[in-house]
Design an enzyme around this catalytic site. Structure first.
Site, PDB file in Angstrom:
ATOM      1  N   ALA A 194       0.588  -1.511   0.130  1.00  0.00           N
ATOM      2  CA  ALA A 194       0.260  -0.620   0.576  1.00  0.00           C
ATOM      3  C   ALA A 194       0.757   1.083  -0.422  1.00  0.00           C
ATOM      4  O   ALA A 194       2.226   1.096   0.246  1.00  0.00           O
ATOM      5  CB  ALA A 194      -0.926  -0.080   1.302  1.00  0.00           C
ATOM      6  N   TYR A 235      -5.651   8.213   1.350  1.00  0.00           N
ATOM      7  CA  TYR A 235      -5.237   7.568   1.904  1.00  0.00           C
ATOM      8  C   TYR A 235      -6.426   6.696   2.352  1.00  0.00           C
ATOM      9  O   TYR A 235      -6.848   5.076   2.094  1.00  0.00           O
ATOM     10  CB  TYR A 235      -4.561   7.141   3.190  1.00  0.00           C
ATOM     11  CG  TYR A 235      -3.785   6.041   3.456  1.00  0.00           C
ATOM     12  CD1 TYR A 235      -3.547   4.959   2.924  1.00  0.00           C
ATOM     13  CD2 TYR A 235      -4.412   5.602   4.805  1.00  0.00           C
ATOM     14  CE1 TYR A 235      -3.118   3.524   3.945  1.00  0.00           C
ATOM     15  CE2 TYR A 235      -4.001   4.411   5.468  1.00  0.00           C
ATOM     16  CZ  TYR A 235      -3.294   3.863   5.141  1.00  0.00           C
ATOM     17  OH  TYR A 235      -3.436   2.483   5.630  1.00  0.00           O
ATOM     18  N   LYS A 277      -8.410   3.009   0.864  1.00  0.00           N
ATOM     19  CA  LYS A 277      -8.421   1.644   1.023  1.00  0.00           C
ATOM     20  C   LYS A 277      -9.695   0.863   1.425  1.00  0.00           C
ATOM     21  O   LYS A 277      -9.801   0.405   1.426  1.00  0.00           O
ATOM     22  CB  LYS A 277      -7.419   1.914   2.311  1.00  0.00           C
ATOM     23  CG  LYS A 277      -5.979   2.257   2.987  1.00  0.00           C
ATOM     24  CD  LYS A 277      -5.508   1.289   2.014  1.00  0.00           C
ATOM     25  CE  LYS A 277      -5.318  -0.146   2.898  1.00  0.00           C
ATOM     26  NZ  LYS A 277      -4.502  -1.204   2.566  1.00  0.00           N
ATOM     27  N   ARG A 306      -3.047   7.100  20.003  1.00  0.00           N
ATOM     28  CA  ARG A 306      -3.057   5.505  18.724  1.00  0.00           C
ATOM     29  C   ARG A 306      -3.511   4.682  19.057  1.00  0.00           C
ATOM     30  O   ARG A 306      -2.780   4.401  20.440  1.00  0.00           O
ATOM     31  CB  ARG A 306      -1.638   6.115  17.737  1.00  0.00           C
ATOM     32  CG  ARG A 306      -2.170   6.603  16.873  1.00  0.00           C
ATOM     33  CD  ARG A 306      -2.864   7.318  15.445  1.00  0.00           C
ATOM     34  NE  ARG A 306      -2.426   7.857  14.640  1.00  0.00           N
ATOM     35  CZ  ARG A 306      -3.068   9.289  14.491  1.00  0.00           C
ATOM     36  NH1 ARG A 306      -3.654   9.413  16.428  1.00  0.00           N
ATOM     37  NH2 ARG A 306      -3.009  10.523  13.802  1.00  0.00           N
TER      38      ARG A 306
END
Length: 219
Positions: free
Chosen positions: A29, A94, A98, A156
């Protein structure tokens, strides 16, 4: 193991790969939100058209199972916890590419499973422009004695690469499904930066906080 150097954006590169594969893993990717904002065509070519080329190859090769690795970024800024059947609001090229590729996998007619990966890290992850937070923090700590972060409150979910590989190897168990692949634990980027500075033998307060970018509010 046979290694073939190929470009997934080029259908012709699949001609010499043979057939009769039990499993095809779609891992490649163009993955940086920042890079995708600067060059959205790269993400579309790699993440969407590349996925279509791999799907076409898998169909010709008699693939028994197609394993697609999606991204937690596809959730966008929806409220946590992220749920596989919950809303998705991808914002960057992005994240959108995806998710579009994920939809193509679902519509392919192949036996498949999708894993949405959450911030994978581990040995071999090198630093550099558009690269991941952890290797870049170690590199800047080593080179400059401090770490730069974007926004004091960003979090995160970091997932160790060995755990990801273990799940991918048992992908058959999830045929037909979509699964979040993470720890379920939010880690504050500021806390991570202090920990990396400590491991590097530096003052844990050597953090430069900059304004968050548009995608930094996505966990």
């Amino acid at each position: 193991i046979e290694f073939h150097h190929a470009d997934i954006q080029n259908p012709a590169d699949f001609r010499d790969l043979g057939g009769d594969f039990d499993v095809v893993y779609r891992l490649a990717a163009s993955f940086a939100n920042e890079l995708s904002s600067e060059d959205p065509q790269l993400d579309f070519g790699t993440n969407v058209l590349g996925t279509q080329n791999v799907l076409d190859f898998a169909r010709r090769a008699g693939c028994g199972l197609f394993v697609y690795t999606g991204s937690s970024s596809s959730y966008g800024a929806v409220r946590v916890p992220f749920e596989e059947d919950g809303p998705l609001e991808p914002t960057t090229p992005y994240a959108r590419t995806k998710f579009e590729a994920e939809q193509r996998v679902r519509a392919s007619g192949l036996r498949h499973v999708t894993f949405r990966l959450f911030n994978v890290y581990g040995p071999g992850d090198y630093p550099g422009a558009y690269r991941n937070a952890i290797p870049n923090m170690f590199a800047t700590a080593r080179e400059h004695g401090k770490v730069r972060i974007f926004g004091a409150e960003a979090t995160r979910d970091f997932t160790f690469v060995d755990d990801v590989v273990d799940i991918l190897l048992s992908a058959e168990r999830g045929v037909g499904g979509v699964f979040n692949l993470g720890t379920g634990r939010e880690v504050r980027i500021a806390s991570l930066a202090r920990f990396i500075l400590k491991l590097s033998g530096l003052d844990s307060h050597n953090i430069r906080i900059e304004m968050p970018r548009s995608w930094d509010n996505v966990t």
